[in-house]
Design a protein around this motif. Structure first.
Motif, PDB file in Angstrom:
ATOM      1  N   LYS A 262     -12.699  -4.603   5.640  1.00 24.68           N
ATOM      2  CA  LYS A 262     -11.359  -4.516   5.033  1.00 24.68           C
ATOM      3  C   LYS A 262     -10.819  -5.897   4.656  1.00 24.68           C
ATOM      4  O   LYS A 262     -10.149  -6.054   3.630  1.00 24.68           O
ATOM      5  CB  LYS A 262     -10.393  -3.806   5.979  1.00 24.68           C
TER       6      LYS A 262
ATOM      7  N   GLU B 204     -11.610  -6.950   1.108  1.00 22.47           N
ATOM      8  CA  GLU B 204     -11.199  -6.072   0.012  1.00 22.47           C
ATOM      9  C   GLU B 204     -10.867  -6.928  -1.210  1.00 22.47           C
ATOM     10  O   GLU B 204     -10.063  -7.865  -1.143  1.00 22.47           O
ATOM     11  CB  GLU B 204      -9.976  -5.281   0.455  1.00 22.47           C
ATOM     12  N   GLY B 205     -11.518  -6.624  -2.305  1.00 22.75           N
ATOM     13  CA  GLY B 205     -11.257  -7.359  -3.529  1.00 22.75           C
ATOM     14  C   GLY B 205     -12.010  -8.667  -3.639  1.00 22.75           C
ATOM     15  O   GLY B 205     -11.793  -9.428  -4.578  1.00 22.75           O
ATOM     16  N   ARG B 206     -12.924  -8.937  -2.706  1.00 18.65           N
ATOM     17  CA  ARG B 206     -13.726 -10.161  -2.799  1.00 18.65           C
ATOM     18  C   ARG B 206     -15.073  -9.929  -2.128  1.00 18.65           C
ATOM     19  O   ARG B 206     -15.315  -8.864  -1.535  1.00 18.65           O
ATOM     20  CB  ARG B 206     -13.006 -11.349  -2.178  1.00 18.65           C
TER      21      ARG B 206
ATOM     22  N   THR C 171     -11.192  -3.063  -4.311  1.00 15.67           N
ATOM     23  CA  THR C 171      -9.901  -2.680  -3.743  1.00 15.67           C
ATOM     24  C   THR C 171      -9.869  -1.175  -3.484  1.00 15.67           C
ATOM     25  O   THR C 171     -10.329  -0.383  -4.301  1.00 15.67           O
ATOM     26  CB  THR C 171      -8.776  -3.069  -4.718  1.00 15.67           C
ATOM     27  N   ASP C 172      -9.361  -0.811  -2.339  1.00 16.90           N
ATOM     28  CA  ASP C 172      -9.269   0.585  -1.892  1.00 16.90           C
ATOM     29  C   ASP C 172     -10.633   1.218  -1.676  1.00 16.90           C
ATOM     30  O   ASP C 172     -10.744   2.441  -1.559  1.00 16.90           O
ATOM     31  CB  ASP C 172      -8.479   1.448  -2.879  1.00 16.90           C
TER      32      ASP C 172
ATOM     33  N   ASP D 296      -9.977   4.286   4.097  1.00 16.13           N
ATOM     34  CA  ASP D 296      -9.540   3.018   4.672  1.00 16.13           C
ATOM     35  C   ASP D 296      -9.330   3.353   6.134  1.00 16.13           C
ATOM     36  O   ASP D 296      -8.281   3.868   6.522  1.00 16.13           O
ATOM     37  CB  ASP D 296      -8.241   2.583   3.982  1.00 16.13           C
TER      38      ASP D 296
END
Lengths: 413, 534
Positions: A130, A133-135, A189-190, B525
């Motif tokens: 988590k 996220e996004g990287r 992301t997500d 998530d």
């Protein structure tokens, strides 16, 4: 406190890398010498003992414990463990016409794990993705190897100097080996998708049987000890190697090799109302990602050890006409991931006729700087028992790194 | 001199063995939690996922409609013709005191009779037997070996008539011998016109006795008798013809389940509906149906709508099937129900999950107009089907689809890796209706235990001036699953997925096209516990 007592109980006899040693003197050498050595320990330059112990004991790893080690991570993170048991026996007064030689036989079990890993790999394994996220998380480069094997060795020993040469037949029990040249895991992301840019391979031994040997190989071990005179005093130089060899793993072994980009965005369901297998099994997921094993045999080198030692100072006679030198300087290297050349210096002090103490410092191996302690007790004229550790602080502190215990029982008659 | 060390050596070797063998194999696995975001599943929802493919009908322009056939009831052979088990007793005795002596081989009684089957007001002249049997039992009180002969001159199979011969051993009035036999009647054709070919339901029977030609003379008195029981069992016709008479059969009020709207509630406004009542008559008789009611029943709302149409107010004349000699062609009698002559639109917009009906069926309402040529085959039946055709051009208002879904999560209620988290549902909606999605954890009884909030709505696709979707609506809908709800989900293993649909245009009907789709992706998530399933 109880935790440490438990460990000592379990590992007795256990590890250390021979800071406490002996030198067999030629005069009136005994006809039979039996040596049992056992050592166990782990070490790391970054991972604290509390994390390792919780892993070993099957406990819940708290965030605090994981974060403590995570905060210590840098760019060169290493770790490993060694479980080693060896029983050697020499006998007779001559061999092949030489009265200083005698036959030598030994049996041993060794289990060794070494790894070199990135900070992100630790974070993924113990914190999840988590935070990425996004990287991308840089999992590599990294190396991991766990190998367990048994051996039976035959050789010849010079009972005047303690030098020996032995050839061993090796039976492989287990192998897991991963070499990651490069691996970046991108988490969208997500969690819309994850993408793994992977260049690496993974090998494992046959997992279909438990007790049957999974591989076979050979190894060479030797130790050459030679007295020298330098700086106005008598010294002993030792160079040697242990388990320089290989194992050929059988056809049940498997290999995964990939240099590819893998993208995963979930399994394809027939209907959104048909969510059986919502959480895929590991094997199904591996197949989905094209990470199936290719069966077939292969050869791996043993995690052999090479070493050199210089002993000097006052000598002290032990059982079977053994002498200890007061000082020793050692350097050693094991061919294992995460292991860096290890140097150590040891001082031996005689406390009484039956008791001597060894203390030293070391640096390298799987870990960093450490203090060692050892105690040798002579039980009569025929038995000597040595107990020691090359990481004395680790035995008593969960906030330190590394823990080791070793013992050696020598009988001569 | 060195001491021998066997004892110490033994201890050392034992310790070494224990060390090698004593590795822990059953140690527990460590656990730790991780925060994981990952894709789970993706799928595409088409109209075929909302309505079974078997019911869908697409025209040349890609317009989708529903063609559904509902089977109301069926009248089969056993309702129309059931041949009862029939028993007959034939007795023979001297009509005077006797004694009379019969030499070997002499015939001393012949009985020609007719078996009459009680078929109520059916008057059959021909009956082909599909299965059945005749049992014969003869009791002999005479003191000699008697030959009993039984024949059905009107029953033929492959050109031969049915004949049976029984050897009757001697008996006495106090201890008669009893001889039995059975003959399968499968494949026999009964001529039921009787011996004179002028009757109905009558099968000619022939019974006679003789003294055995190999025996001695038999002397009998009026105290000695022969009793024959003939019983016809389980006669199932393959074919029957004759005059079936005028009969009125009442079909009791009944209901049938309708799957089409079973999981749907809300308001549905259909632009067009057509229906047909199809009565297929496999009997060789004319008939007339009087429908008392056909009722749309919505058990979830308790609302019923009776169908008002000409077919419910007037009797329906039903043509007879055509006899091909070795089979038949049923007559399909179709009665149209449209928006112009009925309330079929309201009937279906009630979203019935049951259809109720009640009717009477009259056979040969005009009497024996076939002159005794009514017929039936074993497979003959009368069926009534309601066929509905609904072009999916509609206005949906809070049209709700609810379905129970089994969730196969790893682990157990006590130990599971998935601790808590959020499910993200990503949707690209190419349908002209919005969908508000709600997830509920339900127990085995279907009762809601927890709502996975907040849920949300997938917007409808954007329509052009012709009501055609030109751009999908997109959305991300979240469903939070706390630790307590995760425990409930593991306990029940069931989710109720509820989707509430509203068409984009609430004033004009919109057409569903066959290429409309909704792309869905589910991601998580989650707080995940390594080794938490064990």
């Amino acid at each position: 406190m109880n935790d440490r007592l438990w460990l000592i109980g379990l590992l007795l006899p256990a590890m250390a890398t021979a800071q406490v040693d002996s030198l067999t003197i030629a005069a009136k050498a005994p006809s039979h010498v039996l040596v049992l050595e056992a050592s166990a320990g782990f070490d790391s330059n970054v991972i604290f003992n509390d994390l390792v112990l919780d892993l070993y004991r099957g406990r819940n790893l708290s965030r605090e414990v994981r974060d403590r080690s995570y905060d210590a991570l840098g760019n060169a993170n290493r770790g490993g463990y060694l479980l080693d048991m060896n029983l050697a026996y020499t006998w007779g007064r001559w061999l092949l016409g030489r009265d200083k030689w005698r036959p030598r036989i030994n049996v041993a079990y060794r289990s060794q794990l070494g790894l070199r890993f990135s900070r992100d790999a630790f974070a993924l394994a113990f914190r999840g993705n988590k935070a990425f996220e996004g990287r991308a998380a840089s999992i590599g480069p990294g190396t991991f190897q766990h190998v367990a094997y048994q051996e039976i060795g035959f050789g010849v020993e010079d009972h005047a100097s303690g030098s020996f040469l032995a050839v061993s037949l090796v039976g492989g029990n287990r192998l897991r080996k991963a070499v990651i040249n490069q691996a970046d895991l991108y988490t969208a992301t997500d969690g819309r998708f994850v993408e793994l840019d992977l260049d690496g391979n993974y090998r494992r031994s046959d997992t279909s049987t438990v007790f049957k040997p999974k591989g076979i190989g050979a190894a060479l071990s030797f130790s050459w000890r030679h007295p020298v005179h330098a700086a106005g005093q008598e010294m002993v130089v030792t160079v040697g190697a242990e388990d320089i060899g290989f194992i050929s793993w059988g056809r049940g072994a498997g290999t995964i090799g990939k240099d590819t980009l893998i993208r995963y965005d979930g399994f394809t369901a027939q209907s959104i109302l048909d969510l059986d297998g919502l959480i895929p099994e590991e094997e199904n997921l591996r197949d989905s990602l094209g990470l199936g094993y290719t069966p077939g045999s292969f050869v791996t080198l043993l995690p052999g050890l090479v070493h050199a030692r210089l002993e000097f100072g006052k000598a002290r006679r032990g059982i079977g006409h053994v002498e200890h030198r007061a000082y020793s300087l050692s350097v050693a290297h094991r061919f294992s991931p995460g292991f860096v050349p290890c140097v150590s210096a040891v001082r031996h002090v005689a406390l009484s006729r039956a008791l001597s103490l060894g203390a030293g410092v070391g640096y390298g191996g799987y870990g960093g700087f450490r203090l060692g302690l050892g105690l040798e007790a002579r039980l009569g004229k025929q038995v000597a028992l040595t107990v020691g550790t090359d990481n004395a602080v680790g035995l008593v502190s969960s906030r330190s790194r590394g823990m080791a215990l070793a013992t050696r029982l020598e009988m001569a008659w | 001199m060195p001491r021998p060390l066997p004892r110490i050596l033994a201890i050392v070797l034992t310790a070494f063995s224990l060390l090698v063998m004593g590795c822990r194999k059953d140690q527990p696995k460590p656990t730790w939690d991780m925060d994981v975001v990952a894709p789970l599943a993706r799928t595409s929802l088409t109209i075929g996922d909302l309505v079974p493919d078997s019911l869908l009908d697409t025209d040349a322009n890609g317009n989708v409609g529903i063609l559904s056939t509902l089977h109301l009831f069926s009248l089969s052979l056993d309702t129309i013709l059931a041949i009862p088990d029939t028993s007959l007793l034939y007795a023979y005795a001297l009509p005077f005191p006797g004694p009379v002596s019969f030499p070997p081989g002499s015939t001393f009684n012949t009985n020609d009779d007719v078996t009459r089957f009680d078929l109520q007001n059916l008057h059959l002249t021909k009956l082909a037997v599909r299965s059945g049997r005749v049992d014969i039992a003869i009791s002999n009180m005479m003191n000699g070996n008697i030959i009993g002969n039984f024949a059905l001159p009107g029953a033929t199979s492959g050109g031969s008539t049915l004949e049976l011969q029984l050897a009757l051993p001697p008996g006495t009035p106090s201890s008669p011998s009893v001889t039995t036999t059975t003959r399968e009647l499968n494949g026999y054709l009964f001529d039921l016109r009787g011996p004179d070919l002028n009757a109905t339901n009558a099968l000619a029977t022939h019974l006679w006795y003789a003294n055995s030609p190999d025996g001695n003379a038999v002397t009998i008195t009026d105290m000695d008798s022969l009793l024959a029981w003939v019983t016809y069992h389980d006669i199932i016709p393959e074919f029957a013809s004759g005059s079936f008479g005028t009969r009125e059969m009442e079909v009791e009020p009944a209901t049938v389940e309708l799957e089409l709207f079973k999981h749907i509630t809300g308001t549905l406004d259909l632009a067009q509906v057509d229906a047909r009542l199809i009565i297929r008559n496999g009997l060789g008789v004319d008939a007339q149906a009087r429908i008392h009611h056909i009722r749309s029943i919505n058990t979830r709302t308790g609302t019923t709508v009776d169908l008002f149409a000409p077919l419910t107010s007037n009797p329906l004349n039903i043509n007879r099937a055509v006899d091909l000699g070795s089979g038949f062609i049923p007559a399909a009698n179709t009665f149209a129900v449209g928006q112009g002559n009925s309330n079929i639109e309201q009937f279906l917009e009630n979203l019935p999950d049951q259809i109720g009906y009640a009717l009477d069926l009259i056979i040969n309402p005009l009497g024996d107009i076939s002159n005794g040529h009514d017929f039936l085959y074993h497979d003959s039946k009368v069926t009534v089907d309601l066929e509905v055709e609904i072009p999916l051009r509609l206005i949906a208002t809070n049209l709700t689809l609810a379905k129970l879904v089994d969730i196969d999560l790893p682990g157990t209620a006590e130990a599971h890796a998935w601790n808590s988290g959020i499910l993200h549902l990503f949707a690209e909606n190419g349908f002209p209706f919005s969908a508000a999605v709600q997830l509920e954890v339900v127990n085995a009884s279907g009762e809601t235990m927890a709502l996975l909030d907040p849920g949300g709505t997938v917007p409808a696709g954007v329509l052009d001036g012709n009501g055609i979707v030109v751009q999908p609506g997109t959305a991300r809908i979240d469903f939070r699953i706390g630790a307590d709800k995760m425990n409930l989900l593991h306990q029940s293993g069931q989710l109720r997925v509820k989707a509430v649909f509203n068409t984009a245009d609430q004033s004009d009907h919109v057409q569903i096209k066959d290429d409309y789709r909704m792309d869905l992706q589910l991601t998580m998530d989650a707080n995940w516990v390594v080794n938490g399933n064990e």
